[in-house]
Structures are given as structure tokens and as C-alpha cells.
Design an enzyme around this catalytic site. Structure first.
Site, short mmCIF file in Angstrom:
data_model
loop_
_atom_site.label_atom_id
_atom_site.label_comp_id
_atom_site.label_asym_id
_atom_site.label_seq_id
_atom_site.Cartn_x
_atom_site.Cartn_y
_atom_site.Cartn_z
N LYS A 137 0.93 3.61 -2.97
CA LYS A 137 -0.19 4.54 -3.26
C LYS A 137 0.24 6.00 -3.13
O LYS A 137 -0.24 6.86 -3.85
CB LYS A 137 -1.36 4.26 -2.30
CG LYS A 137 -2.00 2.90 -2.52
CD LYS A 137 -3.02 2.58 -1.44
CE LYS A 137 -3.87 1.38 -1.80
NZ LYS A 137 -3.83 0.26 -0.92
N TYR A 166 -4.42 3.10 7.48
CA TYR A 166 -5.65 2.29 7.47
C TYR A 166 -6.68 2.93 8.40
O TYR A 166 -6.66 4.14 8.60
CB TYR A 166 -5.36 0.83 7.83
CG TYR A 166 -4.37 0.18 6.89
CD1 TYR A 166 -4.63 0.13 5.51
CD2 TYR A 166 -3.19 -0.37 7.34
CE1 TYR A 166 -3.72 -0.46 4.64
CE2 TYR A 166 -2.29 -0.98 6.48
CZ TYR A 166 -2.57 -1.00 5.12
OH TYR A 166 -1.67 -1.58 4.26
N TYR A 197 -1.85 -1.70 -10.97
CA TYR A 197 -1.94 -1.40 -9.53
C TYR A 197 -1.19 -2.46 -8.72
O TYR A 197 -0.38 -2.15 -7.84
CB TYR A 197 -3.41 -1.30 -9.09
CG TYR A 197 -3.59 -1.39 -7.61
CD1 TYR A 197 -3.11 -0.40 -6.76
CD2 TYR A 197 -4.20 -2.51 -7.03
CE1 TYR A 197 -3.25 -0.50 -5.38
CE2 TYR A 197 -4.34 -2.62 -5.66
CZ TYR A 197 -3.85 -1.61 -4.83
OH TYR A 197 -3.97 -1.73 -3.47
N SER A 222 0.80 -1.23 0.00
CA SER A 222 0.00 0.00 0.00
C SER A 222 0.83 1.29 0.00
O SER A 222 0.31 2.34 -0.33
CB SER A 222 -0.87 0.00 1.26
OG SER A 222 -2.21 0.07 0.92
N VAL A 262 0.78 -3.73 4.11
CA VAL A 262 0.57 -5.00 4.81
C VAL A 262 1.81 -5.90 4.83
O VAL A 262 1.82 -6.91 5.53
CB VAL A 262 -0.63 -5.80 4.24
CG1 VAL A 262 -1.93 -5.20 4.68
CG2 VAL A 262 -0.53 -5.95 2.75
N1 GLU Z 1 -1.86 -5.60 -2.55
C1 GLU Z 1 -2.71 -5.18 -1.54
C2 GLU Z 1 -4.14 -5.00 -2.02
O1 GLU Z 1 -4.48 -4.16 -2.79
C3 GLU Z 1 -2.21 -3.94 -0.85
C4 GLU Z 1 -2.59 -4.09 0.53
C5 GLU Z 1 -2.01 -3.08 1.48
O2 GLU Z 1 -0.79 -2.99 1.70
O3 GLU Z 1 -2.86 -2.42 2.09
O4 GLU Z 1 -5.00 -5.72 -1.59
#
Ligand code: GLU
Length: 338
Positions: free
Chosen positions: A81, A256, A204, A78, A274
Site C-alpha cells: 500500500k 494497523y 490490488y 499490506s 499480515v
Molecule cells: N491481502 C490482504 C487483504 O487485503 C492484505 C492484508 C494485510 O496485510 O493487511 O485482506
């Protein structure tokens, strides 16, 4: 530049911080992320993963301090992003990006399929839906060119030409992407995604699968702390006028659904992934990269949170704090930050 003495004391502090948190109790850890399962699986990976731990600090003077598994690679997940949001802002400007993704903390889980009902926008670019929207805003001729551009930007942030997609992680992520796929189709039906769903989803998940070390992560954070200029290579990774936008969204939405708790306790912009990594930014001063795969109930690194809380407390980094317990950072930063 810090003197040899300050460097030595800094390394001692880090070593001591590391030792204390390495012993952090197992019962605080809820799980570990296993790519391809889409969830946390404590039993399978706990044994090998539990000891993995690194703390890195990079100052806006270009000094890097580290302790632990600082060269152990892990997927950005994540955290990617943050950088793709910056690219979308550079390509389209604030107003156009705001039409496609908001800046409101959602209070929902990172993979929520809930949108802002008034305009069908994902709530913010730090949840999956928002990142699928910013990924859709990439402007290359095809997905291969988009990926090259994203990699180019990530390499500039880190000052590391070797950053690349871990194809094994990507394959596992792609194999368990139904929720992101469903989110994408819904967004496409609202006109919030214009590219083909599978292409956008793969782009993505490829950016999520780019591997870095915690040293890379700290330098990436320091680049944001330094007005978008990598303090080690002096290369511009993000136009300085967008740094504020990126940091604001990290501050309110980066951790989060415990972003509020983080803002309250730690008080600096951050983003977690994560894989167990946290990137945190102290504007004008330093970047922090912590890696430890044991996760709490929100998906944040347990040791990462504790280490950042302590660094923030001791150095008085909380944006609303007026005192520091430990004055070491002062001489470390001779003031070339923004
Ligand atoms: N690859 C993960 C997803 O999109 C990213 C999760 C994350 O780090 O929040 O589900």
C-alpha cells in the site's frame, strides 16, 4: 563508508538481537496469516512457521546488514500500500489524491468498511479501502499495464528485477476476498472507485501477492529513507517531494490499529503486513526490514515489533528521542541522506 571493524560489530549486534528474539515466547503469538482463510490459523502453520525470522538493515550509504532467513520470500501484503500510494501521488498530485482518500488514522481494523461520513472517503491509504482507492488511481491502459508499472516501481525500490507476483498466493487471496469485494462495491456506489470492481480488486490483490525477501524490504525502506533514491542502485523510485507525504501517513496509520502505540514506543514511520513483515524507515539514515510470521492480536509481527523497539531504543531513533544508548550508527552514516 563503515570500516571493517564497524561492519563486524554491527553483524555481531544483529546476531545477538536475532538470537535473543528467536527465543521469544510462544504465548505472545496470537496467530499466523494463512492466505485464503482471511484470518489467523495458529494450529496449522505454527510448527513450520514459528522459527522463520530475519532482520535486515540497509543504510542510506548503500550498506546492507542481515541475519537469519534473509533470503526467504514472503508476500508484501499490506506493505504494498505504501508504494502504490506513492505512485498515486506522482500520477495525480496531492490535492487530487486527497479527494479520494484521507490521511486520518481510523482506529478501526485494516479491513473496516467504515468511511469518513462527511465525504465518503476511506480514512487513509494504509487500510484496505484506501488502498483500493489508490489502486483505482493507476493510469495504465488496462490492468496488465498497471501491474507492469507497479512491478517496475517495486523493483526500483528494491533494486531487484526479479520481483514478481506469487500466483498461488494471489489465487488464495482472490478466493477469500468477499470483504474487500463488498468494500469495493460500496465505494463504487459512492463514486470513489471508477474501474470495474473485479479488475481493481484483482490488481490490488496482485500487488499484495508480490514476493520479496527481508533484504529487499530493508532496501525498499532505505530508498524511502534516502529521499526516494535507492541507495544501492542510485535509481529514483519515488519523486522526492512525495516522500514526506508517504512517510507521514506511515507514521500515523502504518501499523494497523496499534499505530499510536507504535508511534509512542518506536517513533519511526513503518508499515506492517499480515505475512509477518515490517518495513521501517529512519529518514536520512536507514531502512529496516524484519520478517517473522507470528502475529499479535493486531496482525503485527510479534518479533518484528520487539526487534524494532529495541533497535529504536538502543540507537536513539525515536523522532522525539534525544539520546542513543549505542553510538554505532553514527559512523555508519557518513551523511549523504536527506
Ligand atoms: N491481502 C490482504 C487483504 O487485503 C492484505 C492484508 C494485510 O496485510 O493487511 O485482506
Amino acid at each position: 563508508m563503515p570500516t571493517q571493524d564497524i561492519r563486524q560489530r554491527m553483524n555481531q549486534r544483529l546476531a545477538e538481537l536475532y538470537e535473543r528474539h528467536l527465543a521469544l515466547h510462544e504465548d505472545k503469538i496470537v496467530g499466523y496469516y494463512t492466505p485464503g482463510t482471511g484470518n489467523h490459523k495458529p494450529e496449522e502453520t505454527a510448527e513450520s512457521e514459528h522459527k522463520r525470522f530475519a532482520i535486515c538493515l540497509a543504510t542510506t550509504d548503500g550498506e546492507v546488514f542481515y541475519v537469519g532467513d534473509h533470503d526467504r520470500p514472503f508476500a508484501l501484503q499490506s506493505i504494498s500500500k505504501v508504494f502504490v500510494y506513492g505512485m498515486a501521488l506522482e500520477a495525480h498530485g496531492r490535492d487530487n489524491v486527497l479527494k479520494r482518500v484521507g490521511v486520518e488514522p481510523s482506529g478501526d481494523a485494516f479491513n473496516s468498511i467504515v468511511f469518513d461520513e462527511r465525504n465518503n472517503r476511506p480514512y487513509n491509504p494504509m487500510v484496505n479501502a484506501g488502498a483500493l482507492a489508490t489502486t483505482d488511481l493507476m493510469e495504465g491502459e488496462d490492468p496488465a499495464e498497471d501491474l507492469e508499472r507497479i512491478l517496475g516501481v517495486l523493483r526500483r525500490y528494491a533494486g531487484n528485477e526479479d520481483l514478481k507476483v506469487d500466483e498461488d498466493v494471489f489465487a488464495l487471496e482472490m478466493g477469500s476476498a468477499d470483504r474487500n469485494r463488498a468494500t469495493s462495491y460500496l465505494m463504487r456506489s459512492y463514486g470513489m472507485i471508477s474501474h470495474a470492481v473485479e479488475e481493481n480488486l484483482a490488481l490490488y490483490l496482485r500487488q499484495c501477492s508480490v514476493c520479496v525477501t527481508s533484504r529487499d524490504l530493508a532496501v525498499m525502506a532505505a530508498t524511502l529513507a534516502n529521499g526516494g533514491v535507492n541507495p544501492v542502485t542510485e535509481e529514483q523510485a519515488l519523486a522526492s517531494r512525495y516522500v514526506r507525504d508517504v512517510l507521514s501517513v506511515m507514521h500515523t496509520c502504518g501499523m494497523y490499529d496499534s499505530a499510536g502505540q507504535w508511534a509512542y514506543e518506536v517513533g519511526i514511520p513503518a508499515k506492517s503486513g499480515v505475512s509477518g513483515a515490517i518495513l521501517a524507515v529512519v529518514p536520512g539514515k536507514l531502512g529496516i526490514g524484519v520478517f517473522s510470521p507470528g502475529l499479535d492480536v493486531y496482525g503485527n509481527s510479534v518479533r518484528g515489533i520487539k526487534v524494532c523497539e529495541e533497535i529504536s531504543e538502543r540507537l536513539g531513533l525515536h523522532i522525539f528521542a534525544d539520546d542513543a544508548e549505542d553510538a554505532l550508527l553514527g559512523p555508519l552514516n557518513s551523511g549523504n541522506g536527506t
